[in-house]
Scaffold this motif. Structure first.
Motif, PDB file in Angstrom:
ATOM      1  N   ALA A 171      64.956 -30.531 -36.501  1.00 22.22           N
ATOM      2  CA  ALA A 171      63.557 -28.720 -36.665  1.00 22.22           C
ATOM      3  C   ALA A 171      64.029 -27.447 -38.080  1.00 22.22           C
ATOM      4  N   ALA A 172      64.928 -27.416 -37.294  1.00 23.70           N
ATOM      5  CA  ALA A 172      65.503 -26.586 -38.028  1.00 23.70           C
ATOM      6  C   ALA A 172      65.381 -26.270 -39.315  1.00 23.70           C
ATOM      7  N   ARG A 360      67.292 -31.162 -22.205  1.00 24.11           N
ATOM      8  CA  ARG A 360      68.860 -31.031 -23.702  1.00 24.11           C
ATOM      9  C   ARG A 360      68.128 -31.440 -25.028  1.00 24.11           C
ATOM     10  N   ARG A 361      66.516 -32.138 -24.880  1.00 24.08           N
ATOM     11  CA  ARG A 361      66.165 -32.266 -25.551  1.00 24.08           C
ATOM     12  C   ARG A 361      64.987 -32.079 -26.261  1.00 24.08           C
ATOM     13  N   PRO A 362      64.205 -30.539 -26.118  1.00 27.97           N
ATOM     14  CA  PRO A 362      63.246 -29.847 -26.425  1.00 27.97           C
ATOM     15  C   PRO A 362      61.954 -30.456 -27.702  1.00 27.97           C
ATOM     16  N   PRO A 363      60.928 -30.172 -27.306  1.00 24.63           N
ATOM     17  CA  PRO A 363      59.784 -31.029 -27.989  1.00 24.63           C
ATOM     18  C   PRO A 363      60.350 -31.237 -29.578  1.00 24.63           C
ATOM     19  N   GLU A 372      53.880 -35.761 -29.883  1.00 25.44           N
ATOM     20  CA  GLU A 372      54.257 -35.963 -28.170  1.00 25.44           C
ATOM     21  C   GLU A 372      54.498 -36.957 -28.537  1.00 25.44           C
ATOM     22  N   GLU A 373      56.213 -37.102 -27.653  1.00 26.41           N
ATOM     23  CA  GLU A 373      56.401 -38.410 -27.223  1.00 26.41           C
ATOM     24  C   GLU A 373      56.413 -39.303 -26.602  1.00 26.41           C
ATOM     25  N   ILE A 374      56.264 -41.003 -27.025  1.00 24.00           N
ATOM     26  CA  ILE A 374      55.039 -41.511 -26.848  1.00 24.00           C
ATOM     27  C   ILE A 374      56.609 -43.249 -26.570  1.00 24.00           C
ATOM     28  N   PHE A 375      56.591 -44.093 -26.099  1.00 24.59           N
ATOM     29  CA  PHE A 375      57.220 -44.775 -25.808  1.00 24.59           C
ATOM     30  C   PHE A 375      56.854 -46.420 -26.243  1.00 24.59           C
TER      31      PHE A 375
END
Length: 427
Positions: A171-172, A360-363, A372-375
């Motif tokens: 992201a950064a 520990r793992r933001p969006p 949006e995290e999906i599985f």
């Protein structure tokens, strides 16, 4: 504490590694592997399809929101910064090693075939993962008005702690338009030295945990294990099935759910499947950077084995604390210790439990878009039963199983047992 055994698997491995390094043309680019990495590499060699253990994350973004050139450059920046993301695994003369390769971003578009959904197309690409390529790879597939980004890592290069470093770093780098060229040579050398130090500290801890006292502990602890019965003939239908359930959390969040409660619930579920006919073997990843090691990205976990016996919760928790005192013993050394103690167990697991703290793992934010995290639960499983628990604003509990080993009815009963036990622990 007893001194490390000179006959430990780790000591033998390091002796073999030194011979390989001494004969290498570029020893400065060669590194040993940790116990977990050693297990992953050897398991891949033994797999008929040469399939690696992968850690995939899937994120849905609005269609057209991502700049692919910028995203590819950001992935290359991460690889240039973190040595674990540009390593190439090799096994010269039977000795697993990791060679530092060239940094580069890897991103591909995936087109779904006739009748395929985006998730199916992405899983197809994962199943075709080639040994040629970097440990971090990105795929993007269209899915109606959105696009699904698959961020996939070779498990030999990451653990749970690393996932947050990867998503934050990606992201950064994306936000600042960074690529591999923006990592100066002095910084790359500094990070390589830190990674080398962490790997050697991990191996020192593993060798120390292979002392006779540790081996005697695991031999006695796992003496109750026996090989699983042969699986029934394969039936028709999909290879894996899955269930998922979200559990609300009380005020104070999931810190009220300690890991022993998850282990107890998973033990109840797997014992429900086997009906107490034998003691199943559960495995769970555990670990962290060794004391004094730099907080580098990489794989420093171990798979701890838990005999799923009929103890009560308090006794099981006490045994778990004892296990953690011995958790640095490498998995292959644990299997060897159990067999030397007379257990007819070859290291196969009946179930695997993984737990991830999403705090520990933001969006994943890429520019102005938040994924949006999906599985997707159709990956090959490392055990007949796999339970994954993610905790954020609630508990997301997922269970997948091999249909060729476990019928759907008993699997559903086991999942109900799992959820009921977890619900009782958070009420």
């Amino acid at each position: 504490m007893q001194s490390p055994s000179s006959h430990s698997i780790t000591a033998s491995y390091l002796a073999g590694y030194r011979r390989i390094a001494e004969q290498a043309a570029d020893p400065g680019q060669l590194l040993p592997v940790t116990g977990a990495q050693r297990r992953f590499l050897l398991a891949r060699r033994l797999d008929p399809g040469q399939r690696p253990a992968l850690v995939p994350l899937f994120f849905a973004f609005p269609r057209g929101a991502l700049d692919l050139a910028r995203l590819r450059a950001a992935a290359g920046h991460l690889a240039a910064l973190h040595p674990a993301l540009r390593t190439v695994p090799e096994v010269p003369r039977g000795v697993p090693v990791q060679r530092i390769g060239t940094a580069g971003g890897w991103l591909r578009r995936v087109t779904a075939g006739p009748g395929e959904r985006a998730g199916q197309a992405l899983l197809r690409e994962l199943d075709a993962w080639s040994a040629e390529g970097p440990p971090l790879r990105l795929w993007l597939a269209a899915d109606g008005e959105r696009e699904v980004l698959a961020l996939v890592l070779d498990h030999g290069s990451c653990d749970e702690h690393s996932l947050g470093l990867v998503t934050d770093g990606l992201a950064a780098a994306y936000a600042n338009g960074l690529g591999p060229a923006e990592v100066p040579s002095w910084r790359a050398e500094q990070e390589l030295a830190a990674y080398r130090e962490a790997v050697h500290l991990q191996l020192t801890a593993e060798q120390r945990a292979s002392a006779p006292g540790f081996l005697a502990y695991w031999g006695k602890r796992l003496s109750v294990l026996a090989p699983p019965p042969p699986p029934p003939p394969s039936g028709s239908g999909q290879d894996t099935g899955s269930f998922r359930h979200r559990l609300p959390l009380p005020p104070g969040g999931a810190r009220t759910v300690a890991f022993p409660a998850l282990l107890d619930a998973c033990t109840r579920a797997v014992r429900r499947l086997h009906g107490g006919r034998r003691v199943p073997a559960l495995g769970y990843p555990w670990g962290g950077r060794p004391a004094g090691a730099p907080p580098v990205l990489g794989c420093f976990l171990n798979t701890v084995v838990h005999p799923a016996g009929d103890e009560g919760p308090e006794e099981r928790t006490a045994a778990w604390w004892d296990d953690l005192d011995h958790a640095d013993t490498p998995f292959d050394q644990v299997v060897h210790a159990a067999r030397c103690a007379g257990a007819p167990w070859s290291g196969g697991l009946d179930g695997l439990l993984t737990f991830e703290d999403l705090h520990r793992r933001p969006p994943l934010r890429l520019g102005e878009a938040v994924g949006e995290e999906i599985f997707f639960d159709a990956r090959p499983l490392p055990a007949p039963l796999a339970v994954s628990v993610s905790y954020g604003t609630d508990l997301l509990v997922r269970m997948a199983w091999r249909r060729t080993v476990l019928p759907a009815g008993p699997a559903e009963e086991a999942f109900t047992t799992l959820i009921d036990a977890l619900a009782a622990s958070v009420s």
